[in-house]
Design a protein around this motif. Structure first.
Motif, short mmCIF file in Angstrom:
data_model
loop_
_atom_site.label_atom_id
_atom_site.label_comp_id
_atom_site.label_asym_id
_atom_site.label_seq_id
_atom_site.Cartn_x
_atom_site.Cartn_y
_atom_site.Cartn_z
N ARG A 199 -4.40 0.11 -9.31
CA ARG A 199 -3.01 0.30 -8.85
C ARG A 199 -2.96 0.36 -7.33
N ARG A 203 -0.86 -2.18 -4.90
CA ARG A 203 0.10 -1.72 -3.90
C ARG A 203 -0.26 -2.24 -2.52
N GLU A 207 2.05 -4.80 -0.34
CA GLU A 207 2.46 -4.42 1.02
C GLU A 207 2.03 -5.47 2.03
#
Length: 217
Positions: A199, A203, A207
């Motif tokens: 995870r 992320r 980003e």
């Protein structure tokens, strides 16, 4: 020395010596809060078993009375592991997660299916032998206590005894149960850690992609 309850005394206070404090609130997301509960239920069950073995069979503490809180704590610990794996890793919306938990309630089989699918998605190439063994353990617990009721109360809602004596007496070996729960802990802590890394990577990737897209405008 024991005494009777006194009017005006408080059950939950924040005063006293700091070494007597137990913090029930802390920073972090849903998953970090879950882990405090998970650890607490598992370690408390382990302590009860160890204490019962050390005391031996006497009228205050023995295995026949310890088995009920132990099994309840282990079952709830297992339920929490399955639910946090689903909540922390599912791409469902908040509303969908709420509906899933409502549907699953305390059904270990149902929530396991949700967690299992996510574990397989994260580790598609892993040997499924361990996963099958974990499923077998979960289903065994579900068969013993389908609705998280059998170790909390001695009777059903219809006032029928849950564990009534039949032709053959029923026993649960608590040392064996602890060993199997330790194996589940080893599996779930490892799976959860690996999924957390995935995870974080997702992320970071999202980003980076957003930053790259912004640089074009």
């Amino acid at each position: 020395m024991s005494s009777f309850p006194k009017k005006g005394q408080k059950l939950f206070i924040s005063g006293g010596h700091p070494r007597e404090y137990a913090y029930i609130s802390h920073f972090g997301g849903i998953d970090s809060h879950f882990y405090k509960y998970i650890i607490g239920y598992k370690e408390t069950a382990d302590i009860i078993i160890q204490h019962a073995f050390e005391k031996g069979n006497n009228y205050i503490v023995d295995l026949d009375t310890s088995v009920f809180p132990v099994c309840f704590l282990y079952r709830h610990y297992l339920e929490l592991w399955l639910k946090v794996i689903y909540l922390a890793n599912s791409k469902d919306t908040k509303e969908e997660k709420i509906e899933t938990l409502k549907d699953c309630q305390h059904n270990l089989r149902k929530i396991w299916e949700k967690a299992k699918a996510l574990i397989i998605t994260d580790f598609p190439n892993d040997d499924k032998t361990e996963l099958d063994a974990v499923e077998d353990y979960i289903f065994q617990f579900a068969s013993e206590d389908e609705k998280s009721f059998a170790f909390r109360y001695p009777i059903t809602r219809d006032l029928e005894l849950i564990n009534k004596k039949e032709e053959k007496e029923k026993y649960i070996n608590l040392r064996n149960l602890k060993e199997r729960m330790d194996e589940l802990e080893f599996f779930f802590s490892g799976a959860s850690a690996g999924m957390s890394v995935n995870r974080d990577f997702e992320r970071d990737f999202e980003e980076a992609m957003e930053n790259e897209m912004e640089s074009y405008y």
